[in-house]
Design a protein around this motif. Sequence first.
Motif, PDB file in Angstrom:
ATOM      1  N   LEU A  36       0.838  -1.199   0.000  1.00  0.00           N
ATOM      2  CA  LEU A  36       0.000   0.000   0.000  1.00  0.00           C
ATOM      3  C   LEU A  36       0.872   1.248   0.000  1.00  0.00           C
ATOM      4  CD1 LEU A  36      -2.681  -0.987   2.642  1.00  0.00           C
ATOM      5  CD2 LEU A  36      -2.955  -0.893   0.168  1.00  0.00           C
ATOM      6  N   PRO A  37       0.590   2.203  -0.887  1.00  0.00           N
ATOM      7  CA  PRO A  37       1.390   3.434  -0.898  1.00  0.00           C
ATOM      8  C   PRO A  37       1.013   4.319   0.292  1.00  0.00           C
ATOM      9  CG  PRO A  37      -0.368   3.577  -2.513  1.00  0.00           C
ATOM     10  CD  PRO A  37      -0.420   2.184  -1.939  1.00  0.00           C
ATOM     11  N   LEU A  38       1.979   5.117   0.730  1.00  0.00           N
ATOM     12  CA  LEU A  38       1.692   6.108   1.764  1.00  0.00           C
ATOM     13  C   LEU A  38       0.906   7.249   1.128  1.00  0.00           C
ATOM     14  CD1 LEU A  38       5.180   6.372   3.512  1.00  0.00           C
ATOM     15  CD2 LEU A  38       3.153   5.238   4.406  1.00  0.00           C
ATOM     16  N   SER A  39      -0.010   7.800   1.881  1.00  0.00           N
ATOM     17  CA  SER A  39      -0.735   8.969   1.392  1.00  0.00           C
ATOM     18  C   SER A  39       0.234  10.157   1.357  1.00  0.00           C
ATOM     19  CB  SER A  39      -1.904   9.285   2.320  1.00  0.00           C
ATOM     20  OG  SER A  39      -1.418   9.794   3.553  1.00  0.00           O
ATOM     21  N   PRO A  40      -0.103  11.207   0.625  1.00  0.00           N
ATOM     22  CA  PRO A  40       0.777  12.389   0.611  1.00  0.00           C
ATOM     23  C   PRO A  40       1.013  12.958   2.016  1.00  0.00           C
ATOM     24  CG  PRO A  40      -0.805  12.521  -1.176  1.00  0.00           C
ATOM     25  CD  PRO A  40      -1.204  11.343  -0.333  1.00  0.00           C
ATOM     26  N   GLU A  41      -0.008  12.937   2.855  1.00  0.00           N
ATOM     27  CA  GLU A  41       0.160  13.443   4.228  1.00  0.00           C
ATOM     28  C   GLU A  41       1.068  12.528   5.037  1.00  0.00           C
ATOM     29  OE1 GLU A  41       0.015  15.757   7.606  1.00  0.00           O
ATOM     30  OE2 GLU A  41      -0.395  16.243   5.517  1.00  0.00           O
ATOM     31  N   GLU A  42       0.895  11.204   4.900  1.00  0.00           N
ATOM     32  CA  GLU A  42       1.784  10.262   5.587  1.00  0.00           C
ATOM     33  C   GLU A  42       3.224  10.442   5.112  1.00  0.00           C
ATOM     34  OE1 GLU A  42      -0.422   6.133   6.651  1.00  0.00           O
ATOM     35  OE2 GLU A  42      -0.378   6.632   4.512  1.00  0.00           O
TER      36      GLU A  42
END
Length: 152
Positions: A36-42
């Motif tokens: 799963l990719p990290l969200s931009p905020e993460e």
Amino acid sequence: MSLAGKQHLLYSIRSLFHRKEQAPSSISEQGPLRALPLSPEETRQMKIRVDRWVQGKGYRMPDSTIEDCACRMGCHSVQLHRYCLNQLGMDFRTWRTRLRMEDAKALLLQEPDTSASHIGIMVGVKDRSNFLRQFFSYVGVTPEQWRRQNGI
């Protein structure tokens, strides 16, 4: 809800607690969560945490696992693992070794009277032979040869 969505939700719930005993014992046990990719905020938050850890020379802690380092950074080991792969292009262990070897190169020049073995200990590699092997693998010469090549 899709399987990936359920897994992401489960991961989000787990990461709220940041308790080491809830973390999987190894990356291989984390299965699809790794992909799963990290969200931009993460990603933004991880960059702040990682930069702070590097500035504080957290990589100098000997024998720390990715779980230990993630705990010190205030994140989950899965987040750190994914950040390293996606943002740095390498796994955590390789990245930490590079940080240590770059630090060792600087210390070898700054402290010419300090033995290479002691420099290894200073950067977080407790065993002399491991330090020499890692340094040679990363730089292509021994620490003493590197010093001579750089005028020390």
